[in-house]
Design a protein around this motif. Structure first.
Motif, PDB file in Angstrom:
ATOM      1  N   VAL A  70       0.853  -1.182   0.000  1.00  0.00           N
ATOM      2  CA  VAL A  70       0.000   0.000   0.000  1.00  0.00           C
ATOM      3  C   VAL A  70       0.890   1.233   0.000  1.00  0.00           C
ATOM      4  O   VAL A  70       1.755   1.380   0.874  1.00  0.00           O
ATOM      5  N   ASP A  99      -4.946   3.975  -7.602  1.00  0.00           N
ATOM      6  CA  ASP A  99      -6.198   3.221  -7.462  1.00  0.00           C
ATOM      7  C   ASP A  99      -7.272   3.941  -6.651  1.00  0.00           C
ATOM      8  O   ASP A  99      -8.443   3.872  -6.988  1.00  0.00           O
ATOM      9  N   HIS A 100      -6.859   4.602  -5.549  1.00  0.00           N
ATOM     10  CA  HIS A 100      -7.830   5.099  -4.572  1.00  0.00           C
ATOM     11  C   HIS A 100      -7.576   6.571  -4.259  1.00  0.00           C
ATOM     12  O   HIS A 100      -6.433   6.968  -3.995  1.00  0.00           O
ATOM     13  N   HIS A 132      -2.265  -1.444  -3.959  1.00  0.00           N
ATOM     14  CA  HIS A 132      -3.168  -0.378  -3.501  1.00  0.00           C
ATOM     15  C   HIS A 132      -2.393   0.933  -3.454  1.00  0.00           C
ATOM     16  O   HIS A 132      -1.571   1.156  -2.577  1.00  0.00           O
TER      17      HIS A 132
END
Length: 345
Positions: A103, A181-182, A123
């Motif tokens: 991440v 991604d986020h 992530h």
């Protein structure tokens, strides 16, 4: 090491870049420290996931520490740079294939080498200030650290545009292009990291994610697809010159400041990867063919001189104002034989 803080917190292996005054630029020693930690954590049951973040507000990692590359290269020591790139690319491959979730939290600038450590995990989190780019062609390199792999997978002709212009993506653009991604507002990061450390469960990332604003590049994509739908640099620049839009003219002006040899080879690599399903290992091997030769035969040392040594912003590029010869591209991207990039098995 004062430049990086590596530890285990709860269920998370933690890697924090701690050079905010240097925009968390990545050194060879930092690469090797990350590589060592990742190999160690593969065997530790306590570590369920890996979190990579950085101190400061300006940058997650604005690139590799290129001053030492310049210094050694000007002394005729090309081995240092070749070793740096070789070890860095192996780290990029390790991150892309790591068995445990990685991440990354990327605030501010994430460029070049920062993309290599921040944009290959499962992530990739961005926020309001995130600005991601591959600026290598501006210093005589091709988009590397696996960046060509990401560019080859971007929608339409977006990858060729981003790779040759070094255009900066905001958070929404980065998600559109496949570099993130986020979207999670920065104010929520500390709480989320604590939850990840305690739980070791990545599902909490998705529950914290927000819908990002519409990407700026989305409206430009039809024009990018039209103008960059050509097999080589000369034809792309010809299409830009012939098209009357402000975007086309501004884009051409940007490209004319970059290394023609680097842009031509970047297009060649991206097209090569797009011809089949893009593959991270193939991308890194092709990138290394170029960077292995970049000091002796390319524009890299001149690009660094103009950008950060003399800072005159007036690089004297090879093949300036002329088509890049086919044999020059082939020479930079020819197989390296025994010097080719190899990965652990």
């Amino acid at each position: 090491m004062s430049d990086i803080n590596i530890r285990v917190e709860g269920r998370a292996g933690r890697i924090t870049l701690t050079r905010p005054k240097a925009l968390n630029a990545l050194s060879h020693d930092m690469c090797m420290a990350i590589d060592t930690a990742l190999h160690l954590w593969r065997e530790e049951e306590q570590v369920a996931l890996v979190i990579i973040d950085a101190e400061g507000d300006k940058a997650f990692c604005a690139g590799g520490d290129i001053a030492e590359l310049y210094e050694t290269g000007m002394r005729g020591d090309f081995d240092y740079g070749q070793s740096f790139w070789r070890d860095e690319y192996r780290l990029n491959a390790l991150l892309a294939t790591y068995a445990k979730p990685v991440v990354s939290f990327m605030q501010g600038y994430t460029m070049g080498g920062g993309v290599g450590i921040g944009c290959h995990g499962r992530h990739r989190v961005v926020e309001e200030s995130s600005r991601i780019a591959m600026p290598e062609c501006g210093i005589g390199l091709v988009p590397d650290v696996g960046g060509s792999y990401l560019l080859a997978r971007a929608p339409g002709q977006l990858g060729v545009y981003l790779g040759t212009t070094a255009a900066r993506m905001n958070a929404s653009d980065a998600i559109l292009a496949g570099f993130a991604d986020h979207f999670i507002p920065r104010a929520q990061w500390d709480d989320l990291i604590q939850i990840l450390e305690a739980s070791g469960e990545v599902d909490h990332i998705i529950s914290h994610a927000h819908t990002p604003p519409q990407a700026d590049l989305l409206n430009l994509l039809p024009e990018i697809n039209r103008l960059f739908d050509a097999p080589n640099l000369a034809e792309i620049q010809s299409q830009l010159a012939a098209y009357g839009s402000t975007f086309a003219q501004d884009t051409l002006a940007v490209m004319q400041r970059n290394s023609p040899l680097a842009m031509a080879c970047a297009i060649e690599i991206i097209r090569y990867l797009q011809a089949e399903t893009p593959d991270m290992y193939r991308a890194l091997r092709m990138e290394y063919r170029y960077t292995h030769r970049a000091m002796q035969e390319g524009d890299f040392l001149e690009g660094i001189r103009a950008a950060i040594i003399d800072k005159d912003r007036n690089p004297q590029w090879k093949f300036a104002n002329q088509p890049v010869p086919r044999d020059a591209i082939d020479r930079m991207l020819a197989p390296l034989g025994v010097d080719g990039l190899k990965f652990e098995t």
